[in-house]
Design an enzyme around this catalytic site. Structure first.
Site, mmCIF file in Angstrom:
data_model
loop_
_atom_site.group_PDB
_atom_site.id
_atom_site.type_symbol
_atom_site.label_atom_id
_atom_site.label_comp_id
_atom_site.label_asym_id
_atom_site.label_seq_id
_atom_site.Cartn_x
_atom_site.Cartn_y
_atom_site.Cartn_z
ATOM 1 N N ASP A 25 -7.152 -0.830 4.826
ATOM 2 C CA ASP A 25 -6.516 -0.453 3.574
ATOM 3 C C ASP A 25 -6.770 1.055 3.387
ATOM 4 O O ASP A 25 -7.599 1.648 4.088
ATOM 5 C CB ASP A 25 -7.257 -1.298 2.521
ATOM 6 C CG ASP A 25 -7.101 -0.799 1.132
ATOM 7 O OD1 ASP A 25 -5.977 -0.805 0.669
ATOM 8 O OD2 ASP A 25 -8.120 -0.409 0.519
ATOM 9 N N PHE A 26 -6.078 1.696 2.446
ATOM 10 C CA PHE A 26 -6.277 3.142 2.235
ATOM 11 C C PHE A 26 -7.133 3.431 0.985
ATOM 12 O O PHE A 26 -8.297 3.790 1.112
ATOM 13 C CB PHE A 26 -4.905 3.848 2.151
ATOM 14 C CG PHE A 26 -5.026 5.334 1.982
ATOM 15 C CD1 PHE A 26 -5.442 6.132 3.039
ATOM 16 C CD2 PHE A 26 -4.755 5.935 0.758
ATOM 17 C CE1 PHE A 26 -5.594 7.511 2.879
ATOM 18 C CE2 PHE A 26 -4.896 7.310 0.589
ATOM 19 C CZ PHE A 26 -5.308 8.099 1.657
ATOM 20 N N ASP A 27 -6.555 3.222 -0.219
ATOM 21 C CA ASP A 27 -7.265 3.612 -1.450
ATOM 22 C C ASP A 27 -8.512 2.757 -1.672
ATOM 23 O O ASP A 27 -8.451 1.530 -1.624
ATOM 24 C CB ASP A 27 -6.334 3.468 -2.662
ATOM 25 C CG ASP A 27 -5.242 4.502 -2.645
ATOM 26 O OD1 ASP A 27 -5.485 5.634 -3.069
ATOM 27 O OD2 ASP A 27 -4.130 4.175 -2.168
ATOM 28 N N ASP A 204 -10.828 -3.145 0.048
ATOM 29 C CA ASP A 204 -11.669 -3.120 -1.164
ATOM 30 C C ASP A 204 -11.104 -3.895 -2.344
ATOM 31 O O ASP A 204 -11.750 -3.974 -3.383
ATOM 32 C CB ASP A 204 -11.847 -1.668 -1.636
ATOM 33 C CG ASP A 204 -10.559 -1.129 -2.233
ATOM 34 O OD1 ASP A 204 -9.500 -1.297 -1.600
ATOM 35 O OD2 ASP A 204 -10.599 -0.588 -3.351
HETATM 36 O O1 LIG Z 1 -3.538 -0.962 -0.626
HETATM 37 P P1 LIG Z 1 -4.197 0.317 -1.009
HETATM 38 O O2 LIG Z 1 -4.133 1.359 0.043
HETATM 39 O O3 LIG Z 1 -5.591 0.130 -1.548
HETATM 40 O O4 LIG Z 1 -3.332 0.827 -2.253
HETATM 41 C C1 LIG Z 1 -3.443 0.156 -3.511
HETATM 42 C C2 LIG Z 1 -2.962 1.080 -4.594
HETATM 43 O O5 LIG Z 1 -3.751 2.270 -4.466
HETATM 44 C C3 LIG Z 1 -3.441 3.392 -5.275
HETATM 45 O O6 LIG Z 1 -3.981 3.193 -6.551
HETATM 46 C C4 LIG Z 1 -5.410 3.119 -6.527
HETATM 47 O O7 LIG Z 1 -5.933 4.406 -6.147
HETATM 48 C C5 LIG Z 1 -5.732 5.473 -7.094
HETATM 49 C C6 LIG Z 1 -6.281 6.761 -6.478
HETATM 50 O O8 LIG Z 1 -7.647 6.641 -6.195
HETATM 51 C C7 LIG Z 1 -6.408 5.111 -8.411
HETATM 52 O O9 LIG Z 1 -6.211 6.150 -9.373
HETATM 53 C C8 LIG Z 1 -5.850 3.782 -8.936
HETATM 54 O O10 LIG Z 1 -6.557 3.377 -10.092
HETATM 55 C C9 LIG Z 1 -5.976 2.692 -7.864
HETATM 56 O O11 LIG Z 1 -5.339 1.485 -8.269
HETATM 57 C C10 LIG Z 1 -1.962 3.696 -5.239
HETATM 58 O O12 LIG Z 1 -1.648 4.674 -6.187
HETATM 59 C C11 LIG Z 1 -1.081 2.471 -5.392
HETATM 60 O O13 LIG Z 1 0.265 2.817 -5.126
HETATM 61 C C12 LIG Z 1 -1.503 1.432 -4.363
HETATM 62 O O14 LIG Z 1 -0.709 0.256 -4.470
#
Ligand SMILES: O=P(O)(O)OC[C@H]1O[C@H](O[C@H]2O[C@H](CO)[C@@H](O)[C@H](O)[C@H]2O)[C@H](O)[C@@H](O)[C@@H]1O
Length: 265
Positions: A25-27, A204
């Site tokens: 995963d990224f974020d 995560d």
């Molecule tokens: O599947 P992922 O790579 O984990 O992406 C899930 C969502 O992540 C992002 O939002 C999350 O990260 C942001 C930056 O740290 C944070 O501000 C936010 O509260 C988190 O939910 C992204 O912006 C989404 O598009 C993704 O779906």
């Protein structure tokens, strides 16, 4: 021997079975959680490790809720496979592919995003349009729990009216097309397409649980060697902690683990 070292040794033993994949995963896993979606960047030391592991591991894939354009820009490594919008699109060997059924939803999702942006005009509520889906972020609000309830009150009827799927993540609510795709089905496709016999997955959040459950069922069926590594945080959902085979602390834990892995492989 520390916990990270033990996890890295187990992951390394899995990744010695070929062909193998390291998927993440990224974020919140490769990138620290920051107040705004647009501020996110890959942890530099993690980017270095991924770059040096390309070539040593058969497939390195990022499986994310972000759009492909967005995540490719933030990672900047062309040797990786990118799966975006929770499995609705992918970029592999320079070729972009999108689920054709998802395309039908683009105009509607754009319209809803515009509507939501004018309805929730507070700068603390961020509407992120990702072409095939949209995210409504409330991390920057003064009272996230209360704002989440307000947003759900508005988004649930909208989702129903437009037959969209509503999913939740870390201080975010997402609207996705009603297509049976998620990180689990995306990972299963990748395993099938690339003939992978071993996979290590890191994540995560709730949407990562789909990938972890998919790996657990393929492993139980004797199809692959697999390990799911969850990233611990104050916001980690209980299902992630339950389903993960091992846990590391935050993005720093992921960085330390990947560095160990690089030395072991
Ligand atoms: O599947 P992922 O790579 O984990 O992406 C899930 C969502 O992540 C992002 O939002 C999350 O990260 C942001 C930056 O740290 C944070 O501000 C936010 O509260 C988190 O939910 C992204 O912006 C989404 O598009 C993704 O779906």
């Amino acid at each position: 021997m520390g916990v990270i070292d033990l996890i890295a040794r187990r992951a390394a033993s899995i990744l010695r079975v070929r062909p193998c994949g390291l998927c993440s995963d990224f974020d919140g896993t490769l990138s620290r959680i920051v107040p705004s979606a647009n501020q996110a960047r890959i942890e530099p030391s993690i980017r270095d490790v991924l770059e040096s592991l390309t070539g040593q591991i058969d497939v390195i894939a990022i499986i994310t809720g972000r759009s492909i354009d967005d995540v490719r820009r933030r990672v900047g490594l062309d040797g990786l496979v990118y799966i975006g919008n929770h499995g609705l699109e992918r970029w592999e060997h320079g070729v972009y592919q999108v689920d054709p059924d998802a395309l039908d939803w683009v105009p509607r999702i754009q319209k809803i995003a515009e509507e939501l942006a004018s309805r929730f005009s507070s700068p603390a509520v961020e509407v992120e349009l990702k072409a095939l889906s949209l995210s409504v972020h409330f991390r920057r609000t003064d009272d996230p729990a209360a704002v989440e309830q307000q947003l759900l009150g508005a988004l649930e009827p909208l989702a129903k009216q437009h037959r969209l799927r509503l999913t939740r993540g870390r201080m975010v609510i997402e609207l996705r097309p009603p297509i049976d795709r998620n990180k689990g089905t995306a990972l299963a496709d990748l395993i099938e397409r690339r003939g992978l016999r071993a996979v290590v997955f890191l994540g995560d959040d709730r949407t990562d649980v789909d990938a972890m459950q998919m790996l657990a069922s393929l492993r139980a069926a004797g199809r692959i060697e697999a390990m799911s590594i969850g990233v611990r945080s104050d916001e980690a959902p209980s299902e992630l902690v339950e389903v993960a085979d091992a846990l590391v602390d935050g993005v720093e834990g992921v960085a330390a683990l990947l560095e160990h892995l690089r030395r072991l492989l």
